[in-house]
Design an enzyme around this catalytic site. Sequence first.
Site, PDB file in Angstrom:
ATOM      1  N   HIS A 366      37.187  30.989  35.701  1.00  0.00           N
ATOM      2  CA  HIS A 366      37.751  32.214  36.255  1.00  0.00           C
ATOM      3  C   HIS A 366      37.364  33.471  35.481  1.00  0.00           C
ATOM      4  O   HIS A 366      38.001  34.508  35.654  1.00  0.00           O
ATOM      5  CB  HIS A 366      39.283  32.131  36.286  1.00  0.00           C
ATOM      6  CG  HIS A 366      39.830  31.241  37.357  1.00  0.00           C
ATOM      7  ND1 HIS A 366      40.050  31.666  38.644  1.00  0.00           N
ATOM      8  CD2 HIS A 366      40.183  29.930  37.331  1.00  0.00           C
ATOM      9  CE1 HIS A 366      40.545  30.682  39.362  1.00  0.00           C
ATOM     10  NE2 HIS A 366      40.631  29.607  38.591  1.00  0.00           N
ATOM     11  N   LYS A 558      48.068  44.993  38.834  1.00  0.00           N
ATOM     12  CA  LYS A 558      47.315  43.838  38.345  1.00  0.00           C
ATOM     13  C   LYS A 558      47.597  43.684  36.854  1.00  0.00           C
ATOM     14  O   LYS A 558      48.185  44.578  36.231  1.00  0.00           O
ATOM     15  CB  LYS A 558      45.821  44.003  38.588  1.00  0.00           C
ATOM     16  CG  LYS A 558      45.232  45.310  38.068  1.00  0.00           C
ATOM     17  CD  LYS A 558      43.771  45.463  38.445  1.00  0.00           C
ATOM     18  CE  LYS A 558      43.607  45.798  39.908  1.00  0.00           C
ATOM     19  NZ  LYS A 558      43.211  44.660  40.721  1.00  0.00           N
ATOM     20  N   ARG A 559      47.210  42.583  36.295  1.00  0.00           N
ATOM     21  CA  ARG A 559      47.392  42.356  34.869  1.00  0.00           C
ATOM     22  C   ARG A 559      46.758  43.494  34.072  1.00  0.00           C
ATOM     23  O   ARG A 559      45.695  44.003  34.431  1.00  0.00           O
ATOM     24  CB  ARG A 559      46.752  41.008  34.487  1.00  0.00           C
ATOM     25  CG  ARG A 559      46.859  40.618  33.026  1.00  0.00           C
ATOM     26  CD  ARG A 559      46.435  39.171  32.852  1.00  0.00           C
ATOM     27  NE  ARG A 559      45.118  38.911  33.410  1.00  0.00           N
ATOM     28  CZ  ARG A 559      43.979  38.989  32.713  1.00  0.00           C
ATOM     29  NH1 ARG A 559      44.005  39.355  31.434  1.00  0.00           N
ATOM     30  NH2 ARG A 559      42.821  38.712  33.281  1.00  0.00           N
ATOM     31  N   LYS A 564      39.913  46.071  33.576  1.00  0.00           N
ATOM     32  CA  LYS A 564      40.419  46.450  34.900  1.00  0.00           C
ATOM     33  C   LYS A 564      40.542  47.965  35.035  1.00  0.00           C
ATOM     34  O   LYS A 564      40.718  48.488  36.124  1.00  0.00           O
ATOM     35  CB  LYS A 564      41.756  45.760  35.165  1.00  0.00           C
ATOM     36  CG  LYS A 564      41.615  44.237  35.241  1.00  0.00           C
ATOM     37  CD  LYS A 564      42.954  43.555  35.442  1.00  0.00           C
ATOM     38  CE  LYS A 564      42.829  42.043  35.408  1.00  0.00           C
ATOM     39  NZ  LYS A 564      42.193  41.482  36.608  1.00  0.00           N
ATOM     40  N   THR A 666      42.551  38.628  43.556  1.00  0.00           N
ATOM     41  CA  THR A 666      43.231  38.241  44.793  1.00  0.00           C
ATOM     42  C   THR A 666      44.121  39.380  45.286  1.00  0.00           C
ATOM     43  O   THR A 666      44.429  39.439  46.472  1.00  0.00           O
ATOM     44  CB  THR A 666      44.082  36.971  44.610  1.00  0.00           C
ATOM     45  OG1 THR A 666      44.978  37.139  43.504  1.00  0.00           O
ATOM     46  CG2 THR A 666      43.200  35.755  44.366  1.00  0.00           C
ATOM     47  N   LYS A 670      45.006  40.614  49.198  1.00  0.00           N
ATOM     48  CA  LYS A 670      46.363  40.787  49.729  1.00  0.00           C
ATOM     49  C   LYS A 670      46.536  42.180  50.319  1.00  0.00           C
ATOM     50  O   LYS A 670      47.107  42.343  51.411  1.00  0.00           O
ATOM     51  CB  LYS A 670      47.386  40.558  48.616  1.00  0.00           C
ATOM     52  CG  LYS A 670      47.391  39.165  48.037  1.00  0.00           C
ATOM     53  CD  LYS A 670      48.131  39.126  46.707  1.00  0.00           C
ATOM     54  CE  LYS A 670      47.859  37.827  45.969  1.00  0.00           C
ATOM     55  NZ  LYS A 670      48.319  37.862  44.564  1.00  0.00           N
TER      56      LYS A 670
END
Length: 841
Positions: A366, A558-559, A564, A666, A670
């Site tokens: 991942h 998100k995390r 990110k 993901t 969504k």
Amino acid sequence: MAGGPEPDPRTGNSLEEFQRDLANNLCYERGTTLESASAQDAYWTLAVTIRDRLADRRARTARANYAANPKFVYYLSAEYMLGRQLRQNAVYTGTDALAHQAAAASGFPAWDLESLDVEPGLGNGGLGRLAACLLDSMATLDLPAVGYGIRYEFGIFKQAFENGYQVEHPDDWTFYGNPWEFPAPDDLQVVGFYGHTESADEDQGGRRARWVPGETVRAEPSHMLVPGFGTETVNIIRLWRARASGESFDLDLFNAGRYAEAVEAQMRSENLTKVLYPSDSTEAGRELRLKQQYFLVSCSLRDIIRRFRFRNTDWGAFPDKVVIQLNDTHPVLAIPELMRLLVDENGVGWEQAWSITRRTFAYTCHTLLPEALETWPVPLFGRLLPRHLEIVYALNDSFLKDLRARHLGDEERIARMSLIQEGPEHRVRMANLAAVGSFAVNGVAELHSRLLTQTVLRDFADLWPEKFGNVTNGVSPRRFLRLANPRLSGLITARLGDDRWLTDLDRLRELEAFADDAEFRAQWREVKRQNKLDLAFHILAATGITADPASLFDVMAKRLHEYKRQLLKLLHVVTLYNRIKADPAATVTPCTVIFGAKAAPSYHQAKAIIKLINSVAAVVNADPDVAGRVKVVFIPDYNVSVSELVVAAGNVSEQISLAGKEASGTGNMKLALNGAVTVGTLDGANIEIRDRVGAGNFFLFGVTAEQAVAVRQAGYSPRAYYAGDAELKAAIDALSSGAFSGGDPGAVEQVLSSILDWDEYLVMEDYRSYIDCFDRAVGPAWADEDRWTRMSILNTARSGFFSSDRTVRDYCRDIWHVEPVPVRATAAADSETPARQATQD
């Protein structure tokens, strides 16, 4: 009785039967009456009444699987984000409307109790949510499957903010018990640690040994039910909890008044499953993480072997009946553990055991971040798991011998591929072990899978190209559209004529015919407006901030990780703020920027970014010049329940990681599924989303993965970008001046230094492209109501590919080779004994 057996009184689906079951469960499960019942009693009673219907399906599923003796998928994951269970299980059993009626008639409205339905604290981020989606789809597709995980007592943590800083509190999710769980304290496993190894009797050429652990822990299993939608199949997720042995409590010390010492050994054992991902900032924390990983795989593999041996005697058939999917590197210890169990405990020959092992495991990677691929210091590994280190070294010796025969003289390649990293500190490489010990390795998006074979696992892909493939992630449309967005789900069902699209998501394509229908567009906008009101109420309750539902809801949830690039979004906020302060009449698209993220407790840079975001939010939200145009919200304790509100309400989906760093994502799926329009780089699954929804329905910016490499190679200078872009310089200067940190420039120095002096994730490089994307594309599109609505509809209509059902079908076709086992809709005569049925769980 003629006509077949009578329905079980606890599975009837008439209003009368459901009310009777509620009354019986209130009396016999909770030991109380309606007149004296608490809210918890009412919630538990409703949950158990719904659970009874799942338990009946589970019994029939176990019987069908026993009769078929099929190949099983066993999914090993360190985390699962299951979300709340009450509404889901009511919908999946078709009792949601019935539960409303029966509960209301009994005196407690069903969904008033949903706030008491606590999310299981078994996961943290995308890895755990993906695992939950895949289990959902496996059951929906009638696949024989079991998920394995750890029953964390306190989850990862509950997040709160104090003066803008993240503060972690225990997530005591089981305080009132868990009605969805079936404990099995009579089915304990024993897990060993430390100790030494001895030569085994009848040793076959030095390959078999006996491990004498220095410490043991008992593992107590429980299971939760995983229902399929539109089917009778109910699978399980089996969870393990550490329990100390009875001898760990020292009664003599207790009686002597040395209470802490009396329970010290007990607490040390049970700490194993207290918290998901214990901090690895200390040596003790790293050791606890490794112990936790071994605890998971040891218990799970013994259980898998027990299931196999229940119907099979030939070890050669093991890979024909068992496929074990390793969800990232956390469960990779399963490879040497299966070798140990086969060779040392079951007398299988070494070569046969290795053949079985390599044909049983499949590995999902991942990440592309080398630091996330996990390596363990050999001294720690050997002290904790001495037999496993012997096995790893033996496997490595054989592997390197084969490599040298293939690549004579290429010692650099051999060193890169070794299971043991050489150097000042020898380390066991878990990703290398996974690549060698698995028959399949997959990435989770097309770009990610390609980069995986070109970078971090290139040597293995060169050696075994047939092993490597791609399975793009997906999300459950039942959880993230039907449950998260019932208004939109209802609108879609009304237009498509039925709800069969929930298990055939490609049918969303039929919505394209309505994209230019004025009435449908108006209905679509009204659904989004109502969802934004729901989120606004949650934001007000959670933060005290009033969010305007008429504004653009710009979501970055998100995390928290630097790649990110939450910092890039923050620089956009500061840029808008500076524009308004410089010219109060400046044109700015009214927006509410919504952050949601947890930072790992020991990830200090990420926690500093959270503090900075909250500091900027406090200033921006309090400034009257900005009122009505820009608002910043950081929702605390982001989880599945909050994400359901966010994905239903979001207008813009921020997917702005540096290209080449995100495996898949993901959250992007969504949000697109719920009609948000993505602002993103060509990273992870963004590429596939853009390909499918259309370039005109996606806001693209930033360098590509290849361009990012070239920028670095050309001698990247972030300060040159700072000096050459007036708005970027102004934003950085405003932050560094202390204007957003109470006049203290030092409070932001650490964060700003990370992008000014090195900027590993090219925030400065992509800043201008990002700002221009909003100025020239997002803002004008939002101003055109019909255009935006059409883009939103087409994002949903073209998101069918991103169903986790498609993901699981891809796994079945390309990796698992598992066939469905349908379950009969009505109970049939069954000759199995209750004990035999129980064994299947």
